[in-house]
Design a protein around this motif. Structure first.
Motif, PDB file in Angstrom:
ATOM      1  N   SER A  23      -1.394   1.518   8.006  1.00 60.25           N
ATOM      2  CA  SER A  23      -1.607   0.323   8.861  1.00 60.25           C
ATOM      3  C   SER A  23      -3.076   0.122   9.086  1.00 60.25           C
ATOM      4  N   LYS A  24      -3.934   1.114   9.543  1.00 60.00           N
ATOM      5  CA  LYS A  24      -5.219   0.816   9.743  1.00 60.00           C
ATOM      6  C   LYS A  24      -6.043   0.595   8.498  1.00 60.00           C
ATOM      7  N   VAL A  52       8.897   1.080  -7.127  1.00 58.96           N
ATOM      8  CA  VAL A  52       8.956   0.288  -6.068  1.00 58.96           C
ATOM      9  C   VAL A  52       8.453  -1.264  -6.011  1.00 58.96           C
ATOM     10  N   GLU A  53       9.578  -2.241  -6.034  1.00 60.17           N
ATOM     11  CA  GLU A  53       9.187  -3.722  -6.243  1.00 60.17           C
ATOM     12  C   GLU A  53       9.193  -4.184  -4.865  1.00 60.17           C
ATOM     13  N   VAL A  54       7.906  -4.947  -4.421  1.00 63.10           N
ATOM     14  CA  VAL A  54       7.561  -5.346  -3.196  1.00 63.10           C
ATOM     15  C   VAL A  54       7.339  -7.090  -3.342  1.00 63.10           C
ATOM     16  N   ARG A  87       0.892  -1.201   0.128  1.00 64.64           N
ATOM     17  CA  ARG A  87      -0.019   0.137   0.012  1.00 64.64           C
ATOM     18  C   ARG A  87       0.824   1.286   0.130  1.00 64.64           C
ATOM     19  N   LEU A  88       1.998   1.406   0.912  1.00 66.27           N
ATOM     20  CA  LEU A  88       2.798   2.380   0.894  1.00 66.27           C
ATOM     21  C   LEU A  88       3.346   2.717  -0.392  1.00 66.27           C
ATOM     22  N   ALA A  89       3.950   1.531  -1.152  1.00 72.13           N
ATOM     23  CA  ALA A  89       4.596   1.544  -2.188  1.00 72.13           C
ATOM     24  C   ALA A  89       3.687   2.099  -3.439  1.00 72.13           C
ATOM     25  N   LYS A 123       6.401   8.262   7.664  1.00 70.58           N
ATOM     26  CA  LYS A 123       5.664   9.387   7.720  1.00 70.58           C
ATOM     27  C   LYS A 123       3.989   8.905   7.532  1.00 70.58           C
ATOM     28  N   ASN A 124       3.899   7.982   6.639  1.00 72.98           N
ATOM     29  CA  ASN A 124       2.535   7.532   6.298  1.00 72.98           C
ATOM     30  C   ASN A 124       1.991   5.898   6.701  1.00 72.98           C
TER      31      ASN A 124
END
Length: 312
Positions: free
Chosen positions: A287-288, A62-64, A47-49, A281-282
């Motif tokens: 997380s929620k 951004v590879e996850v 989600r952050l990526a 920062k995010n």
């Protein structure tokens, strides 16, 4: 099987200078950020990526990946440079710290959220929706000898217990074995899987199934599974974002989850440091949205301040 997701943003609505209110304040960056590790942390980091590439730096890829905590550390701790980050659902082991030191890799531990080990059962299971902590332990503990549900509690059906969980590649397995079972052997019959989606599928098909994994995977599959309310001594507690806290009612099954940063990569590749700052920062909001309880603001700010210091 290692499942690799490379998130590619096709839209052009990125913030050109990367100067969003919650961003890492990078200036028109490009290149790649490579992340592997925990399947538990995967939804949060993905989600952050995705948000970072969409809203902050459209020219950064951004590879996850989600090979598991332990397998991920093997890709992270590589001479000459491995992955930029390793997500982990447990702390770095002493031997992994030693390997990093031998390779000259400076590693920064970043705690990103709190997770609750969630015990799940089949929707048709109408007898085990509430279990004591000791009953949960006994179901998975080899020495307890609980082969049938009727062995767990009088009145439970005379049916075999089918236990499931993530395999040894996952930090979730290690946390469950070390912390919840006290490093005692799991039942021999347990079916351990690499892929969490497979675990969900197996439990949904077996009325006598019981499994453990992170709360986020239950949250995203709660229409198909039942979460066991666990009695830690003061009555049954349902896992939730409100109870999964270090001092919360679900605390005995609560653990922090992490991402580990290769500081050398952060200094060598500005997009890596920029993403690290953006993520911290995010992470509370993300997380929620992905089934994790956020960390205290002051704890997150301490990590942000440390990362900002790497710019100097």
């Amino acid at each position: 099987m290692t499942v690799l997701l490379v998130i590619v943003v096709a839209c052009g609505n990125g913030n050109e200078g990367g100067n969003g209110d919650e961003g890492g304040n990078g200036e028109g960056l490009e290149g790649s950020v490579v992340i592997d590790g925990s399947g538990t942390v995967y939804p949060l980091m993905s989600r952050l990526a995705e948000d970072y590439m969409t809203n902050e730096q459209e020219n950064v890829s951004v590879e996850v990946s989600r090979s598991g905590t332990s397998a991920g550390f093997k890709k992270f701790l590589v001479e000459g440079g491995g992955t930029d980050f390793n997500n982990a659902s447990r702390k770095m082991k002493e031997e992994e710290v030693t390997t990093a030191e031998e390779l000259g890799i400076n590693v920064k531990e970043l705690k990103v959220a709190l997770d609750g080990i969630t015990i799940v059962i089949n929707k048709e299971n109408d007898w085990a929706a509430e279990l004591t902590q000791q009953e949960v332990v006994d179901i998975f503990l080899a020495s307890a000898g609980k082969k049938k549900w009727s062995d767990v509690r009088e009145g439970f059906p005379d049916e075999p217990i089918k236990t499931y969980g993530p395999n040894e590649n996952h930090g979730t397995y290690e946390f469950f074995w070390e912390t919840i079972l006290g490093e005692q052997d799991l039942v021999e019959e347990i079916n351990l899987q690499q892929d969490y989606a497979t675990l969900v599928s197996l439990v949904t098909k077996d009325k006598n199934a019981i499994a453990f994994f992170g709360y986020g995977y239950y949250e995203s599959n709660k229409d198909e599974l039942t979460a066991v309310n666990v009695d830690f001594g003061n009555g049954p507690v349902a896992p939730s974002l409100e109870t999964i806290k270090e001092d919360g009612a679900y605390a005995p099954f609560t653990r922090p989850v992490y991402t580990y940063l290769n500081e050398g990569m952060a200094k060598e590749k500005p997009q890596v440091l920029d993403f690290a700052i953006y993520a911290m920062k995010n992470t509370a909001a993300a997380s929620k949205e992905t089934g994790f309880a956020p960390l205290p603001e002051e704890e997150l700010q301490a990590s942000i301040d440390y990362l900002e210091g790497l710019k100097q």
